[in-house]
Each structure stands twice: as C-alpha cells, then as structure tokens.
Design an enzyme around this catalytic site. Structure first.
Site, PDB file in Angstrom:
ATOM      1  N   LYS A  92     -41.587  -9.587 -13.817  1.00 51.43           N
ATOM      2  CA  LYS A  92     -42.034  -8.441 -13.015  1.00 51.43           C
ATOM      3  C   LYS A  92     -41.917  -8.765 -11.519  1.00 51.43           C
ATOM      4  O   LYS A  92     -41.426  -7.958 -10.726  1.00 51.43           O
ATOM      5  CB  LYS A  92     -43.493  -8.118 -13.378  1.00 51.43           C
ATOM      6  CG  LYS A  92     -44.044  -6.905 -12.698  1.00 51.43           C
ATOM      7  CD  LYS A  92     -45.498  -6.656 -13.077  1.00 51.43           C
ATOM      8  CE  LYS A  92     -45.639  -5.778 -14.310  1.00 51.43           C
ATOM      9  NZ  LYS A  92     -47.024  -5.394 -14.582  1.00 51.43           N
ATOM     10  N   PHE A 128     -60.941   3.664  -8.158  1.00 52.03           N
ATOM     11  CA  PHE A 128     -61.122   4.885  -8.952  1.00 52.03           C
ATOM     12  C   PHE A 128     -59.850   5.740  -8.998  1.00 52.03           C
ATOM     13  O   PHE A 128     -59.907   6.898  -9.383  1.00 52.03           O
ATOM     14  CB  PHE A 128     -62.278   5.713  -8.377  1.00 52.03           C
ATOM     15  CG  PHE A 128     -63.592   4.989  -8.399  1.00 52.03           C
ATOM     16  CD1 PHE A 128     -64.376   4.990  -9.547  1.00 52.03           C
ATOM     17  CD2 PHE A 128     -64.052   4.293  -7.287  1.00 52.03           C
ATOM     18  CE1 PHE A 128     -65.595   4.322  -9.587  1.00 52.03           C
ATOM     19  CE2 PHE A 128     -65.263   3.621  -7.313  1.00 52.03           C
ATOM     20  CZ  PHE A 128     -66.038   3.630  -8.460  1.00 52.03           C
ATOM     21  N   LEU A 129     -58.729   5.172  -8.580  1.00 54.58           N
ATOM     22  CA  LEU A 129     -57.512   5.989  -8.526  1.00 54.58           C
ATOM     23  C   LEU A 129     -57.092   6.474  -9.904  1.00 54.58           C
ATOM     24  O   LEU A 129     -57.434   5.871 -10.920  1.00 54.58           O
ATOM     25  CB  LEU A 129     -56.372   5.208  -7.872  1.00 54.58           C
ATOM     26  CG  LEU A 129     -55.885   3.896  -8.510  1.00 54.58           C
ATOM     27  CD1 LEU A 129     -55.020   4.116  -9.725  1.00 54.58           C
ATOM     28  CD2 LEU A 129     -55.133   3.080  -7.480  1.00 54.58           C
ATOM     29  N   LYS A 142     -68.678   1.698 -11.696  1.00 56.70           N
ATOM     30  CA  LYS A 142     -67.337   1.946 -12.243  1.00 56.70           C
ATOM     31  C   LYS A 142     -67.399   2.336 -13.730  1.00 56.70           C
ATOM     32  O   LYS A 142     -66.836   3.343 -14.150  1.00 56.70           O
ATOM     33  CB  LYS A 142     -66.477   0.682 -12.059  1.00 56.70           C
ATOM     34  CG  LYS A 142     -65.148   0.703 -12.763  1.00 56.70           C
ATOM     35  CD  LYS A 142     -64.191   1.691 -12.151  1.00 56.70           C
ATOM     36  CE  LYS A 142     -62.903   1.758 -12.967  1.00 56.70           C
ATOM     37  NZ  LYS A 142     -62.003   2.780 -12.482  1.00 56.70           N
ATOM     38  N   PHE A 193     -62.409  17.776 -15.389  1.00 56.60           N
ATOM     39  CA  PHE A 193     -62.614  17.077 -16.668  1.00 56.60           C
ATOM     40  C   PHE A 193     -63.247  17.973 -17.726  1.00 56.60           C
ATOM     41  O   PHE A 193     -63.929  17.501 -18.615  1.00 56.60           O
ATOM     42  CB  PHE A 193     -63.402  15.769 -16.477  1.00 56.60           C
ATOM     43  CG  PHE A 193     -62.548  14.702 -15.852  1.00 56.60           C
ATOM     44  CD1 PHE A 193     -61.933  13.736 -16.637  1.00 56.60           C
ATOM     45  CD2 PHE A 193     -62.293  14.714 -14.485  1.00 56.60           C
ATOM     46  CE1 PHE A 193     -61.098  12.790 -16.069  1.00 56.60           C
ATOM     47  CE2 PHE A 193     -61.452  13.779 -13.905  1.00 56.60           C
ATOM     48  CZ  PHE A 193     -60.866  12.815 -14.697  1.00 56.60           C
ATOM     49  N   HIS A 250     -61.165  20.079 -19.420  1.00 58.89           N
ATOM     50  CA  HIS A 250     -59.959  20.620 -20.046  1.00 58.89           C
ATOM     51  C   HIS A 250     -59.871  20.082 -21.460  1.00 58.89           C
ATOM     52  O   HIS A 250     -59.741  18.873 -21.664  1.00 58.89           O
ATOM     53  CB  HIS A 250     -58.712  20.228 -19.250  1.00 58.89           C
ATOM     54  CG  HIS A 250     -58.782  20.668 -17.834  1.00 58.89           C
ATOM     55  ND1 HIS A 250     -58.663  21.997 -17.463  1.00 58.89           N
ATOM     56  CD2 HIS A 250     -59.009  19.987 -16.692  1.00 58.89           C
ATOM     57  CE1 HIS A 250     -58.807  22.098 -16.157  1.00 58.89           C
ATOM     58  NE2 HIS A 250     -59.026  20.894 -15.669  1.00 58.89           N
ATOM     59  N   CYS A 254     -57.896   3.242 -19.118  1.00 59.64           N
ATOM     60  CA  CYS A 254     -59.244   3.083 -18.547  1.00 59.64           C
ATOM     61  C   CYS A 254     -60.377   3.583 -19.438  1.00 59.64           C
ATOM     62  O   CYS A 254     -61.284   2.819 -19.763  1.00 59.64           O
ATOM     63  CB  CYS A 254     -59.316   3.787 -17.197  1.00 59.64           C
ATOM     64  SG  CYS A 254     -58.323   2.940 -15.975  1.00 59.64           S
ATOM     65  N   LYS A 268     -60.964   1.634 -22.747  1.00 60.70           N
ATOM     66  CA  LYS A 268     -61.344   0.236 -22.454  1.00 60.70           C
ATOM     67  C   LYS A 268     -62.722   0.182 -21.797  1.00 60.70           C
ATOM     68  O   LYS A 268     -63.558  -0.657 -22.163  1.00 60.70           O
ATOM     69  CB  LYS A 268     -60.282  -0.366 -21.526  1.00 60.70           C
ATOM     70  CG  LYS A 268     -60.632  -1.733 -20.977  1.00 60.70           C
ATOM     71  CD  LYS A 268     -59.465  -2.323 -20.204  1.00 60.70           C
ATOM     72  CE  LYS A 268     -59.277  -1.770 -18.808  1.00 60.70           C
ATOM     73  NZ  LYS A 268     -60.414  -1.875 -17.907  1.00 60.70           N
ATOM     74  N   LYS A 316     -50.941  10.958 -19.989  1.00 66.62           N
ATOM     75  CA  LYS A 316     -51.086  12.081 -19.068  1.00 66.62           C
ATOM     76  C   LYS A 316     -49.771  12.251 -18.325  1.00 66.62           C
ATOM     77  O   LYS A 316     -48.905  11.368 -18.409  1.00 66.62           O
ATOM     78  CB  LYS A 316     -52.245  11.839 -18.097  1.00 66.62           C
ATOM     79  CG  LYS A 316     -52.010  10.656 -17.169  1.00 66.62           C
ATOM     80  CD  LYS A 316     -53.245  10.271 -16.427  1.00 66.62           C
ATOM     81  CE  LYS A 316     -53.416  11.028 -15.167  1.00 66.62           C
ATOM     82  NZ  LYS A 316     -54.477  10.534 -14.307  1.00 66.62           N
TER      83      LYS A 316
HETATM   84  N1  LIG Z   1     -54.737   2.205 -14.461  1.00 65.46           N
HETATM   85  C1  LIG Z   1     -55.649   2.904 -13.804  1.00 65.46           C
HETATM   86  O1  LIG Z   1     -55.541   4.129 -13.626  1.00 65.46           O
HETATM   87  C2  LIG Z   1     -56.860   2.220 -13.236  1.00 65.46           C
HETATM   88  C3  LIG Z   1     -57.642   2.883 -12.286  1.00 65.46           C
HETATM   89  C4  LIG Z   1     -58.713   2.213 -11.725  1.00 65.46           C
HETATM   90  C5  LIG Z   1     -59.003   0.921 -12.117  1.00 65.46           C
HETATM   91  N2  LIG Z   1     -58.259   0.290 -13.062  1.00 65.46           N
HETATM   92  C6  LIG Z   1     -58.591  -1.090 -13.420  1.00 65.46           C
HETATM   93  O2  LIG Z   1     -57.683  -1.969 -12.774  1.00 65.46           O
HETATM   94  C7  LIG Z   1     -57.407  -3.095 -13.600  1.00 65.46           C
HETATM   95  C8  LIG Z   1     -55.900  -3.239 -13.797  1.00 65.46           C
HETATM   96  O3  LIG Z   1     -55.428  -2.107 -14.497  1.00 65.46           O
HETATM   97  P1  LIG Z   1     -53.891  -1.738 -14.523  1.00 65.46           P
HETATM   98  O4  LIG Z   1     -53.772  -0.379 -15.132  1.00 65.46           O
HETATM   99  O5  LIG Z   1     -53.287  -1.971 -13.184  1.00 65.46           O
HETATM  100  O6  LIG Z   1     -53.336  -2.827 -15.551  1.00 65.46           O
HETATM  101  P2  LIG Z   1     -51.839  -3.398 -15.666  1.00 65.46           P
HETATM  102  O7  LIG Z   1     -51.722  -3.979 -17.014  1.00 65.46           O
HETATM  103  O8  LIG Z   1     -50.852  -2.360 -15.239  1.00 65.46           O
HETATM  104  O9  LIG Z   1     -51.787  -4.544 -14.574  1.00 65.46           O
HETATM  105  C9  LIG Z   1     -52.376  -5.775 -14.717  1.00 65.46           C
HETATM  106  C10 LIG Z   1     -51.411  -6.814 -14.148  1.00 65.46           C
HETATM  107  O10 LIG Z   1     -52.097  -8.057 -14.036  1.00 65.46           O
HETATM  108  C11 LIG Z   1     -51.265  -9.098 -14.466  1.00 65.46           C
HETATM  109  N3  LIG Z   1     -52.121 -10.209 -14.894  1.00 65.46           N
HETATM  110  C12 LIG Z   1     -52.920 -10.241 -15.997  1.00 65.46           C
HETATM  111  N4  LIG Z   1     -53.551 -11.421 -16.075  1.00 65.46           N
HETATM  112  C13 LIG Z   1     -53.160 -12.129 -14.998  1.00 65.46           C
HETATM  113  C14 LIG Z   1     -53.455 -13.447 -14.534  1.00 65.46           C
HETATM  114  N5  LIG Z   1     -54.292 -14.219 -15.213  1.00 65.46           N
HETATM  115  N6  LIG Z   1     -52.879 -13.865 -13.376  1.00 65.46           N
HETATM  116  C15 LIG Z   1     -52.033 -13.064 -12.673  1.00 65.46           C
HETATM  117  N7  LIG Z   1     -51.697 -11.815 -13.091  1.00 65.46           N
HETATM  118  C16 LIG Z   1     -52.260 -11.374 -14.235  1.00 65.46           C
HETATM  119  C17 LIG Z   1     -50.437  -8.483 -15.580  1.00 65.46           C
HETATM  120  O11 LIG Z   1     -49.227  -9.189 -15.774  1.00 65.46           O
HETATM  121  C18 LIG Z   1     -50.214  -7.056 -15.054  1.00 65.46           C
HETATM  122  O12 LIG Z   1     -49.027  -6.961 -14.295  1.00 65.46           O
HETATM  123  C19 LIG Z   1     -58.162  -2.859 -14.902  1.00 65.46           C
HETATM  124  O13 LIG Z   1     -59.385  -3.563 -14.851  1.00 65.46           O
HETATM  125  C20 LIG Z   1     -58.418  -1.374 -14.889  1.00 65.46           C
HETATM  126  O14 LIG Z   1     -59.587  -1.010 -15.590  1.00 65.46           O
HETATM  127  C21 LIG Z   1     -57.170   0.915 -13.623  1.00 65.46           C
END
Ligand SMILES: NC(=O)c1ccc[n+]([C@@H]2O[C@H](COP(=O)([O-])OP(=O)(O)OC[C@H]3O[C@@H](n4cnc5c(N)ncnc54)[C@H](O)[C@@H]3O)[C@@H](O)[C@H]2O)c1
Length: 390
Positions: free
Chosen positions: A35, A105-106, A160, A205, A207, A216, A219, A277
């Site tokens: 990546k 919160f995005l 959160k 929310f 809908h 999210c 989990k 979505k």
């Molecule tokens: N996706 C959303 O809409 C959203 C919104 C708000 C908050 N969050 C929170 O943000 C966090 C990340 O979510 P995401 O959707 O970006 O997940 P994701 O899987 O897209 O991204 C996580 C990234 O972290 C990397 N990673 C994992 N373990 C690692 C390590 N030990 N060292 C270095 N890199 C590591 C993975 O390779 C991956 O690229 C989660 O806790 C999630 O709850 C997500």
C-alpha cells in the site's frame, strides 16, 4: 507541526492528507508495504471522492510522505489509550509522551468534507500540554469555529462508541418501524419525515434499508457491548440493536423470494450496489454480502454491479457474475435488487431495463423509486415500509 499517522486506510489517509492540506508536515505510516509503495507512486488504494487530488497536491508540495512500518497498535476499543500508554511506557520509560484520544467522525464517501467541517472535535487528554498540541493541530479549522470539547481520555473514547451505537440504534429503529408500516399499511418515508421534522429527533439516520453495515457501526457496537459486559453493565438496548440488525440483513433475501412468488431456485437476480453505502469502494460488512449469500444458498444465480466496489467484493462473493453496468447486470434477470443507493441507480431507464430483463421485478431496498413511476413502467415493485406495486 509534524504529524505521524499510523495506518493509511480510509481514515488515516484522509486525515493525513487533510492535516497536510492545513499546512502540517505529515508522514503516513502503514504496515502494508504494498500500500505504501503504491502511495509513493501516486496511486490511491481506496476510492474516496476528492482524495486522489488532495494526496497528489500535498505530495507535490512536499507536505505529505509515506513510510512502511508496523507499529504495535491493537484493536480500537474503550481503554485503547491506556493500552497504548502502557506499551509506550514499557518501551520508552524516559520519553515525555502523552496519549490523547481524538476520535474521528468522518463518513466514507464524504470524508474530506466531514474532516474539514466537523460538527465537533473531541480531545480526550489529561494533560494541558497535550491539549494545546491538539488545539494547534486543529487551529486551521478555527475560522469555521467547530466546537472543541476537552474531556478525559476514557470519556473521549466513550463519546465515539456511544455516538455510533446511538446512530445504529436510530437506523434499526426506523427499520423496525418500516416492517410495521408494511403490515399496517403506513408509509415509512412519511413517518420518518413526520418524526424527523421534530428538532428533538432530527431527520438524519431515519432512512430505512437492508440493515447497517460498513466498518464502523458493526465493529463499534460490538466493542461497546463487550466493554460494557467486561464492566458488568450490560447495554441491553445496544445488544438488541446488533442482534436485530444481523437478523435483518439475512431476512432481505426473503423479500426477493416473496417478490418472485415463493422461490428463487433457478432464477437470476441482478444486484445493484455491493458496497455498504454509495461513494466508497468499501464492502466491509456490506448488507449486500449476506443478501447475495442467502440468494445463492436458495439456488439463485446472481449478477452484480457496483460503480466502485467490485474488486473488493470479488474475494467475498466469488460466485457472483460481475457486470460492467446496471443494464448489463439486468440482462436476463428475473428480479433486480437495489442494495446501495448510488446516484447512478436513481434514474435508471426503466424501459431499457424492462427490455433486457426476463421479468419486470424491482426490489428497492433503499426506497429510491416511487411506486407510481414503477406502476407506469409496468414493473412489480417491492420497496421497504411502504406500498409497492403488485
Ligand atoms: N472508516 C470510517 O468511516 C471511519 C470513520 C471514523 C473512524 N474510523 C475508525 O478509524 C480506524 C481506522 O479505520 P479505517 O476504516 O481507516 O480502517 P482501514 O482498514 O481502512 O485502515 C487501517 C490501516 O491501518 C493499517 N494498520 C493496521 N495495523 C497496523 C499496524 N500495527 N501498524 C501500521 N499500520 C497498521 C492497515 O494496513 C490499514 O491500511 C478504526 O478504528 C475505525 O473505527 C473509521
């Protein structure tokens, strides 16, 4: 300021690019070397509107760079901050490090806008220096004056999880009301509007659909339920929400079965939308997955199309016939199911669909069409929580 972002996924990459765009010097670090190599070549591993341009311009201006490295970060949970602090104290006892919880919160699909125009910024820190560092990082947002809430780390973590559990509850609530609407002959869209105009409730929310998914809500509700159990305070409402939602996702195939007169065995079903979505390529916990799995189990052939998520869907749903457009997916189909409300599915040419389908049947799990237009186009139409067309 210099910012290192651990994890360059949906949140880390967007946040890192936005911080760089504010003028900070950002390094996004990820354990996934492929990546990082792709990012260094200027390739964006995920689909998020506007992200490619933002990453490209900040890389070009020298504020955003990437590095491959695994760091010790576990599952996010209430109490993760304590765990990270323990690891750091154990490995670097002499270092002056503060661990802060700054939940994001995005929403995927609108992530850059949400990051740059947040409803609030939550900073969970016990220490004044840590608070002022976070205040400085977010200073470029002061013009829009989003409220910044300074709380303890545990409180920030719980804000959160409680926020996501509440939104998941709202979605599940209207989904159950939709089921009731179907039985009593009410219209859930009008019920939701009538409820949502009450400022105490709000229309967001509310809908109805095939159940919440994504990375999210499932989990975070599970993490909250587990934390609550561990502390002897079961959250029965959230437990019920999670259970009802799981059941709902599986039950959606039943709607297709009923629409086709009691069986889908030997039938071909077109499914539009595989991501959880619109405007994302994220298929994690997408309701389309249990729907399609159930349709396969019931003996149907599934043709699928998604504008961005087909590569992600392939390993999860290897038996789907992937097509290059909504119309291609509809070819020879006995029913067409709208599983995700992508913009391009909102104004399909119904005559064209009808001409290529084996039977004119649409199951609209996102309520994006009106029954009168389906009646005019002579489709059998099955929406959620309101009258369809027999
Ligand atoms: N996706 C959303 O809409 C959203 C919104 C708000 C908050 N969050 C929170 O943000 C966090 C990340 O979510 P995401 O959707 O970006 O997940 P994701 O899987 O897209 O991204 C996580 C990234 O972290 C990397 N990673 C994992 N373990 C690692 C390590 N030990 N060292 C270095 N890199 C590591 C993975 O390779 C991956 O690229 C989660 O806790 C999630 O709850 C997500």
């Amino acid at each position: 300021m210099r910012v290192s972002m651990m994890g360059a996924g949906y949140v880390g990459l967007v946040s890192g690019a936005c911080f760089a765009d504010f003028g900070h010097q950002v390094t996004c670090i990820d354990k996934d070397a492929a990546k990082i190599a792709a990012l260094k070549r200027g390739e964006i591993p995920i689909f998020e509107p506007g992200l490619a341009e933002l990453v490209e311009s900040n890389m070009r201006q020298g504020r955003l760079e990437f590095a491959a490295k695994a760091s010790r970060i576990g599952e996010a949970d209430v109490g993760t901050g304590d765990e990270i602090e323990n690891i750091l104290r154990e490995q670097r006892p002499e270092a002056d490090i503060q661990v802060v919880s700054n939940p994001e919160f995005l929403r995927e699909g609108a992530a850059i806008r949400d990051f740059k125009h947040p409803d609030r910024i939550v900073v969970g820190a016990e220490d004044e220096r840590a608070r002022s560092v976070l205040a400085e990082i977010y200073r470029p947002l002061y013009l829009n004056a989003p409220p910044i809430i300074y709380v303890s780390r545990r409180t920030a973590e719980l804000i959160k999880y409680a926020s996501n559990a509440f939104l998941a509850t709202k979605v599940t609530f209207i989904n159950e009301i939709a089921d009731l609407c179907e039985q009593v002959g009410a219209d859930v869209q009008e019920v939701a509007r009538g409820m949502g105009l009450d400022n105490r409730i709000g229309g967001k929310f509310l809908h109805p659909g095939p159940g919440f998914g994504g990375s999210c809500f499932p989990k975070d509700t599970t993490a909250l339920i587990k934390t609550a159990h561990d502390h002897g305070v079961p959250l029965r409402l959230v437990e019920t929400v999670a259970a009802v939602n799981e059941q709902r996702k599986r039950a959606m195939a039943r709607k297709v079965v009923v629409a086709l007169g009691g069986s889908v065995r030997g039938k071909t079903i077109a499914v539009l939308g595989l991501t959880f979505k619109p405007n994302t390529d994220d298929t994690r916990d997408s309701p389309a997955i249990p729907l399609i799995t159930a349709l396969h189990d019931l003996g149907a052939t599934v043709r699928g199309y998604d504008p961005a998520g087909m590569e992600q869907a392939k390993p999860l749903l290897p038996d789907v016939h992937y097509c290059q457009s909504a119309y291609a997916a509809a070819e020879g189909a006995d029913a067409l199911v709208i599983a995700t409300e992508w913009e391009q599915f909102r104004a399909l040419d119904l005559a064209r669909l009808k001409a290529v389908m084996a039977q004119p049947v649409i199951v609209d799990l996102r309520n994006i069409y009106r029954s009168d237009e389906m009646r005019r186009a002579a489709f059998r139409y099955v929406p959620i929580g309101r009258a369809g067309v027999e």
